[in-house]
Design an enzyme around this catalytic site. Sequence first.
Site, PDB file in Angstrom:
ATOM      1  N   ASP A  20      30.205  31.982  -1.184  1.00 40.33           N
ATOM      2  CA  ASP A  20      29.946  30.978  -0.135  1.00 40.33           C
ATOM      3  C   ASP A  20      28.917  29.961  -0.624  1.00 40.33           C
ATOM      4  O   ASP A  20      27.827  30.343  -1.056  1.00 40.33           O
ATOM      5  CB  ASP A  20      29.414  31.662   1.132  1.00 40.33           C
ATOM      6  N   ASP A  37      32.917  25.875  -7.136  1.00 39.59           N
ATOM      7  CA  ASP A  37      33.410  24.493  -7.186  1.00 39.59           C
ATOM      8  C   ASP A  37      32.406  23.481  -6.656  1.00 39.59           C
ATOM      9  O   ASP A  37      32.693  22.294  -6.643  1.00 39.59           O
ATOM     10  CB  ASP A  37      34.722  24.370  -6.398  1.00 39.59           C
TER      11      ASP A  37
HETATM   12  C1  LIG Z   1      34.194  31.330   0.003  1.00 41.44           C
HETATM   13  S1  LIG Z   1      34.832  32.928   0.281  1.00 41.44           S
HETATM   14  C2  LIG Z   1      35.767  33.243  -1.213  1.00 41.44           C
HETATM   15  C3  LIG Z   1      36.803  34.311  -1.025  1.00 41.44           C
HETATM   16  C4  LIG Z   1      37.688  34.602  -2.248  1.00 41.44           C
HETATM   17  N1  LIG Z   1      36.930  35.169  -3.335  1.00 41.44           N
HETATM   18  C5  LIG Z   1      38.430  33.371  -2.693  1.00 41.44           C
HETATM   19  O1  LIG Z   1      38.208  32.924  -3.840  1.00 41.44           O
HETATM   20  O2  LIG Z   1      39.258  32.860  -1.928  1.00 41.44           O
HETATM   21  C6  LIG Z   1      33.387  33.936   0.014  1.00 41.44           C
HETATM   22  C7  LIG Z   1      33.556  35.339   0.554  1.00 41.44           C
HETATM   23  O3  LIG Z   1      32.408  36.098   0.199  1.00 41.44           O
HETATM   24  C8  LIG Z   1      32.099  36.982   1.267  1.00 41.44           C
HETATM   25  N2  LIG Z   1      30.685  37.368   1.118  1.00 41.44           N
HETATM   26  C9  LIG Z   1      29.604  36.567   1.200  1.00 41.44           C
HETATM   27  N3  LIG Z   1      28.477  37.252   0.988  1.00 41.44           N
HETATM   28  C10 LIG Z   1      28.855  38.540   0.754  1.00 41.44           C
HETATM   29  C11 LIG Z   1      28.137  39.733   0.483  1.00 41.44           C
HETATM   30  N4  LIG Z   1      26.812  39.754   0.402  1.00 41.44           N
HETATM   31  N5  LIG Z   1      28.845  40.878   0.307  1.00 41.44           N
HETATM   32  C12 LIG Z   1      30.208  40.869   0.406  1.00 41.44           C
HETATM   33  N6  LIG Z   1      30.936  39.766   0.653  1.00 41.44           N
HETATM   34  C13 LIG Z   1      30.269  38.621   0.832  1.00 41.44           C
HETATM   35  C14 LIG Z   1      32.428  36.170   2.508  1.00 41.44           C
HETATM   36  O4  LIG Z   1      32.689  36.989   3.631  1.00 41.44           O
HETATM   37  C15 LIG Z   1      33.667  35.398   2.071  1.00 41.44           C
HETATM   38  O5  LIG Z   1      34.862  36.065   2.422  1.00 41.44           O
END
Ligand SMILES: C[S@@+](CC[C@H](N)C(=O)[O-])C[C@H]1O[C@@H](n2cnc3c(N)ncnc32)[C@H](O)[C@@H]1O
Length: 217
Positions: free
Chosen positions: A121, A157
């Site tokens: 994120d 990105d």
């Molecule tokens: C921008 S999305 C990207 C998802 C996927 N990797 C993609 O490329 O489409 C980032 C994901 O990271 C997860 N996330 C953020 N912080 C996290 C954490 N500390 N532990 C596990 N998941 C996390 C969010 O819930 C989200 O689904």
Amino acid sequence: MNINFKNRIYGRTKGRNCNRNKNNELISKIEQYKITALNKSDKNILDIGSGYGETSLFLSKTYPNSKIIACDKYIDGHLNLIKKFNNKINNIFIHNGNVYDILDNLKKGKYFDSIWIMFPDPWPKNKHKKRRLINDNFFSIISDFIKDNGNIFIASDLLNYNAQIISSIYKNRHLFTWENQFKIYYNYKDYLIPETKYFKKAVKSGRNPFFITLKKI
Ligand SMILES: C[S@@+](CC[C@H](N)C(=O)[O-])C[C@H]1O[C@@H](n2cnc3c(N)ncnc32)[C@H](O)[C@@H]1O
């Protein structure tokens, strides 16, 4: 020894249409594939922020003898992943929650052959930047759990986040070597890796995602 990182997690945990009953149903489905105890002697691959599961599926097929841990707090993503399971897929294990829940509960040691972080994120607003997963501390924390010569793979990105990631890599250069550090080598599209939801989103918005590969020293 347990290490307690007490990190908070931000952002959505379920989709907007997810009602409570449906949510319980999903949770019970996900329970069946819940992560089991990790052994250092196994080949373990951690997909942090697995989203809709494209990377975990790719890893499962590419490394059939490894245990793939799909870790995300976003329950709808895990459900999407489970829908794609078939009899051939038996090496994906799910953690529905913060990656630090896993790390907190591991005894000290080297568990992971590789760690994949695809499009963490970005939290682009200045006031939210401290929420970013990858920061200076992240590499020193995660490095203790990676096997020697193990890898971290990162895709991102957002230019501003990329710069922060690179700066953190530099500060942790005693822990990792950056294997593809010349600009010509970090174009995501040059690698045979999955087109995840957030990869597609980036490309649609005209951004050119980058892909970094690090090797633990
Ligand atoms: C921008 S999305 C990207 C998802 C996927 N990797 C993609 O490329 O489409 C980032 C994901 O990271 C997860 N996330 C953020 N912080 C996290 C954490 N500390 N532990 C596990 N998941 C996390 C969010 O819930 C989200 O689904």
